[in-house]
Design a protein around this motif. Structure first.
Motif, short mmCIF file in Angstrom:
data_model
loop_
_atom_site.label_atom_id
_atom_site.label_comp_id
_atom_site.label_asym_id
_atom_site.label_seq_id
_atom_site.Cartn_x
_atom_site.Cartn_y
_atom_site.Cartn_z
N ASN A 63 52.83 32.95 71.33
CA ASN A 63 54.01 33.72 72.07
C ASN A 63 54.82 34.36 70.85
OD1 ASN A 63 54.69 31.10 71.60
ND2 ASN A 63 56.85 31.88 72.43
N PRO A 97 57.40 37.85 70.48
CA PRO A 97 57.79 39.20 71.33
C PRO A 97 57.64 40.34 71.03
CG PRO A 97 59.59 37.23 70.92
CD PRO A 97 58.23 37.01 69.99
N TYR A 111 55.85 36.56 75.54
CA TYR A 111 56.31 35.29 76.00
C TYR A 111 55.42 34.29 76.55
CZ TYR A 111 60.47 38.86 74.96
OH TYR A 111 61.19 39.55 74.41
N ALA A 112 56.14 33.37 76.96
CA ALA A 112 55.22 32.10 77.18
C ALA A 112 54.42 32.40 78.56
CB ALA A 112 56.38 31.00 77.50
N ASP A 113 55.20 33.03 79.61
CA ASP A 113 54.41 33.34 80.66
C ASP A 113 53.24 34.36 80.56
OD1 ASP A 113 56.45 35.35 80.40
OD2 ASP A 113 56.63 36.04 82.33
N GLU A 114 53.36 35.16 79.69
CA GLU A 114 52.42 36.33 79.39
C GLU A 114 51.28 35.68 78.29
OE1 GLU A 114 55.78 39.76 79.10
OE2 GLU A 114 54.96 38.82 77.33
N ASN A 143 60.26 31.65 69.05
CA ASN A 143 59.86 33.00 69.27
C ASN A 143 60.46 33.46 70.94
OD1 ASN A 143 58.82 33.58 67.03
ND2 ASN A 143 56.82 33.34 67.52
N GLU A 144 60.44 32.35 71.59
CA GLU A 144 61.14 32.67 73.08
C GLU A 144 62.35 32.88 72.93
OE1 GLU A 144 59.02 32.48 77.08
OE2 GLU A 144 58.10 32.70 75.08
N GLY A 150 63.24 36.40 71.70
CA GLY A 150 63.24 37.59 72.83
C GLY A 150 64.47 37.13 73.85
N ARG A 189 64.78 34.68 75.78
CA ARG A 189 64.59 33.55 76.94
C ARG A 189 64.82 32.19 76.51
NH1 ARG A 189 59.29 36.40 79.69
NH2 ARG A 189 59.83 38.17 79.71
N ALA A 192 63.61 28.79 75.82
CA ALA A 192 62.30 28.19 75.62
C ALA A 192 62.03 26.81 76.25
CB ALA A 192 62.48 27.90 73.94
N GLY A 238 60.25 28.40 79.46
CA GLY A 238 58.82 28.68 78.64
C GLY A 238 57.97 27.75 78.45
#
Length: 153
Positions: free
Chosen positions: A28, A30, A36-39, A60-61, A64, A66, A68, A72
């Motif tokens: 993950n 950005p 991101y985690a979901d992607e 990294n979450e 961005g 978000r 974590a 995430g």
């Protein structure tokens, strides 16, 4: 927009990895597709191969903007293979930055406890991106390692 093409390319990569008996990791990040985690978890699930897993980087979450953990982590926990550890903040003006572990917004100790409780036995990689003002990368690495030791107590 280009998800089908990305999945197709990743499937081909996973097939090549299978021939070589190696596991590919999709992190993950950005700035990338699957940022991101979901992607990234969605891409790995769409590839549907034991030869492609998530490299989970909670820092990294946070980069961005978000959460974590637990948000995430909930997305990636069943498809991850390795974990990067660093701490991060969003600075005044919105720019992300690294700080020594324990000084940022990544709940490292909670994340590690959850990983261990969920049976994670993979690698943890300490990312040493932090360089203190007027200091060196070595100084930042020492501060990051010291912070990790402190949050693990």
């Amino acid at each position: 927009m280009h998800r089908a093409e990305i999945v197709s390319k990743l499937k081909a990569a996973a097939e090549a990895a299978e021939r070589e008996q190696i596991v590919l990791l999709l992190e993950n990040e950005p700035a990338c597709n699957g940022g991101y985690a979901d992607e990234v978890a969605g891409l790995v699930r769409a590839v549907d191969s034991v030869y492609m897993k998530v490299l989970w980087d909670p820092g990294n979450e946070v980069y961005g903007g978000r959460f974590a953990y637990p948000d995430g982590y909930r997305e990636v926990k069943d498809v991850l293979d390795q974990v990067h550890l660093k701490d991060a903040v969003i600075r005044e003006g919105g720019a992300p930055g690294c700080v020594p572990i324990g000084r940022g917004n990544v709940p490292i100790s909670e994340q590690i406890r959850a990983l261990e409780a969920d049976g994670y036995q993979g690698l943890y990689t300490l990312e040493t991106h932090y360089i203190p003002e007027g200091g060196t990368a070595k100084d930042g690495t020492a501060m990051t390692l010291e912070g990790l030791r402190a949050v693990l107590k």
